[in-house]
Write a protein that holds these residues in place. Structure first.
Motif, PDB file in Angstrom:
ATOM      1  N   ALA A  83       1.545  -1.392  -0.091  1.00 11.26           N
ATOM      2  CA  ALA A  83       0.065  -0.164  -0.093  1.00 11.26           C
ATOM      3  C   ALA A  83       1.107   1.086  -0.356  1.00 11.26           C
ATOM      4  CB  ALA A  83      -1.070   0.058   1.051  1.00 11.26           C
ATOM      5  N   VAL A  84       1.806   1.709   0.832  1.00 11.43           N
ATOM      6  CA  VAL A  84       3.163   2.039   0.924  1.00 11.43           C
ATOM      7  C   VAL A  84       3.471   2.451  -0.730  1.00 11.43           C
ATOM      8  CG1 VAL A  84       4.626   3.890   1.517  1.00 11.43           C
ATOM      9  CG2 VAL A  84       3.330   2.523   3.285  1.00 11.43           C
ATOM     10  N   MET A  85       3.982   1.457  -1.252  1.00 13.12           N
ATOM     11  CA  MET A  85       4.818   1.761  -2.387  1.00 13.12           C
ATOM     12  C   MET A  85       3.650   2.318  -3.340  1.00 13.12           C
ATOM     13  SD  MET A  85       7.823   0.957  -2.146  1.00 13.12           S
ATOM     14  CE  MET A  85       9.193   1.031  -3.053  1.00 13.12           C
ATOM     15  N   ALA A  86       2.949   1.292  -3.485  1.00 11.40           N
ATOM     16  CA  ALA A  86       1.536   1.940  -4.488  1.00 11.40           C
ATOM     17  C   ALA A  86       1.191   3.430  -3.746  1.00 11.40           C
ATOM     18  CB  ALA A  86       0.427   1.615  -4.094  1.00 11.40           C
ATOM     19  N   ALA A  87       1.244   4.322  -3.026  1.00 10.20           N
ATOM     20  CA  ALA A  87       0.743   5.474  -2.810  1.00 10.20           C
ATOM     21  C   ALA A  87       2.370   6.298  -2.992  1.00 10.20           C
ATOM     22  CB  ALA A  87       0.395   5.569  -1.469  1.00 10.20           C
ATOM     23  N   TRP A  88       2.836   5.489  -3.156  1.00  5.17           N
ATOM     24  CA  TRP A  88       4.559   6.453  -3.725  1.00  5.17           C
ATOM     25  C   TRP A  88       4.030   6.368  -5.538  1.00  5.17           C
ATOM     26  CZ3 TRP A  88       7.697   8.547   0.230  1.00  5.17           C
ATOM     27  CH2 TRP A  88       9.290  10.041   0.047  1.00  5.17           C
ATOM     28  N   ALA A  89       3.735   5.877  -6.046  1.00  2.15           N
ATOM     29  CA  ALA A  89       4.219   5.193  -7.118  1.00  2.15           C
ATOM     30  C   ALA A  89       4.506   6.807  -7.789  1.00  2.15           C
ATOM     31  CB  ALA A  89       2.998   4.340  -7.974  1.00  2.15           C
ATOM     32  N   GLY A  90       5.048   6.880  -8.850  1.00  3.73           N
ATOM     33  CA  GLY A  90       5.211   8.808  -9.211  1.00  3.73           C
ATOM     34  C   GLY A  90       6.215   9.520  -8.837  1.00  3.73           C
ATOM     35  N   LEU A  91       6.211   9.551  -7.410  1.00  3.65           N
ATOM     36  CA  LEU A  91       7.465  10.513  -6.755  1.00  3.65           C
ATOM     37  C   LEU A  91       8.761  10.624  -7.281  1.00  3.65           C
ATOM     38  CD1 LEU A  91       6.764  12.869  -5.216  1.00  3.65           C
ATOM     39  CD2 LEU A  91       6.929  11.433  -2.774  1.00  3.65           C
ATOM     40  N   GLY A  92       9.378   8.813  -7.191  1.00 11.23           N
ATOM     41  CA  GLY A  92      10.099   8.449  -8.239  1.00 11.23           C
ATOM     42  C   GLY A  92      11.421   8.515  -6.453  1.00 11.23           C
TER      43      GLY A  92
END
Ligand code: SF4
Length: 363
Positions: free
Chosen positions: A79-88
């Motif tokens: 869930a955390v990795m998915a929420a971070w997606a796009g931030l690089g």
């Protein structure tokens, strides 16, 4: 080396009291108490190599979903990795979780630079920033904005990165004992809005008097930098395998480029080599028109996409079949989100997917 001069700090703090940026992780200048260390830490990790504009929606989402460090520590990794997606820079997300869990285990954030520095993903700059902003400790906080302001203020002509020790000593000389957090944030704001990279707006600057870079008319050329090495061009291929309404995703290896993220299978391209063009399994693969152009810190990647429809689902390790109509929720890093859009015919311009006008994403 640098005489301690209290005046720049006093003038800068007076300017900050009026012109401080309104940012969601801050408390207004001169507030009683200090801001929540969780919000300061989260913002500082997100802001590493990333703009304030890009961070704002991520910060809002994270703090709404995980309101304190205990909640984040208990969160599901995916869930955390998915929420971070796009931030690089996805190592930051992995370290973010590791740090949240370390902090929760010890019952809260430490308040000294030394102890903060020992936490996962917290380097010298971040430790100093958190110590100053969240705990009011005197700390020498030097980010890229501060490097620029201080280089100009003291007329430091030696190029980066060799000049870093000199810049740090100069910053130390003007850092006050009181209002350390406000001073650090004031320097950041001055660099972001007045002493800007291409154009220093010296007439609006509280440090105008006594600025050597301005006096010598060299401010816009500082800080000097050694010429950058050209970024190599790499080539790779991503594979869009469809069964029914689902597409095959694989989890990338935990360490390395975009580590731990769900992604399309690819052919093993990396910073040091092109991909080998080999698909994840034999099938009737066809090339999709267009190329995804993507910038990484140390190289530029041209990614081709191949697609296929399979009659039976392949069982690959660390893989899943994901509904195509929910591809936007898969938490794909920007590179693979662009590749998926290309495969789905959602081309940005003339059949070519580039990162112009889109948020850049680096690793
Ligand atoms: Fe930057 Fe000009 Fe201010 Fe000097 S006077 S710190 S060059 S904006």
């Amino acid at each position: 080396m640098f005489e301690t001069d209290p005046m720049p700090a006093a003038r800068l703090l007076a300017w900050y009291d009026v012109f401080a940026r309104d940012l969601p992780w801050r408390t207004p200048p001169g507030s009683q108490g200090t801001p929540d260390p969780y919000r300061v830490w989260l913002s500082e990790i997100m802001l590493q190599q990333t703009t304030v504009a890009a961070v704002r929606p991520y910060f809002a989402h994270f703090t709404a979903r995980w309101s304190d460090v205990g909640a984040l520590a208990a969160a599901d990794d995916d869930a955390v990795m998915a929420a971070w997606a796009g931030l690089g820079y996805y190592a930051r997300a992995r370290n973010l979780l590791a740090c949240a869990r370390a902090v929760a285990a010890r019952g809260g954030f430490p308040d000294t630079e030394e102890e903060l520095r020992a936490l996962p993903g917290v380097g010298a700059y971040t430790a100093a920033a958190i110590a100053a902003i969240a705990f009011g400790r005197r700390a020498v906080v030097v980010d890229a904005n501060v490097e620029r302001v201080v280089s100009r203020l003291f007329g430091i002509e030696e190029p980066l990165p060799k000049s870093r020790p000199v810049i740090r000593a100069a910053t130390d000389a003007i850092t006050p004992d009181a209002r350390a957090g406000d001073f650090a944030q004031a320097m950041m704001d001055l660099g972001a809005g007045v002493c800007t990279p291409k154009t220093p707006y010296c007439l609006e600057c509280p440090l105008h008097a006594g600025c050597r870079g301005r006096e010598q008319s060299i401010a816009a050329d500082l800080p000097r930098k050694l010429p950058k090495k050209p970024r190599p061009d790499r080539r790779g291929t991503a594979f869009f395998a469809v069964h029914g309404g689902d597409v095959l995703l694989v989890r990338r290896a935990g360490r390395g480029m975009l580590g731990g993220m769900w992604a399309l299978p690819d052919d093993g391209w990396a910073a040091g080599c092109d991909g080998d063009g080999m698909p994840p399994f034999p099938a009737d693969w066809t090339a999709v028109d267009g190329i995804v152009e993507h910038g990484f810190t140390h190289f530029a990647l041209s990614l081709s996409v191949q697609e296929t429809q399979v009659a039976t689902r392949q069982n690959l390790p660390d893989a899943q079949w994901w509904p195509i109509d929910r591809i936007a929720d898969a938490g794909l890093p920007t590179l693979f989100a662009k590749a998926a859009r290309l495969a789905l015919g959602q081309k940005d311009n003339h059949g070519q997917q580039g990162n112009q006008g889109q948020q850049a994403e680096f690793e």
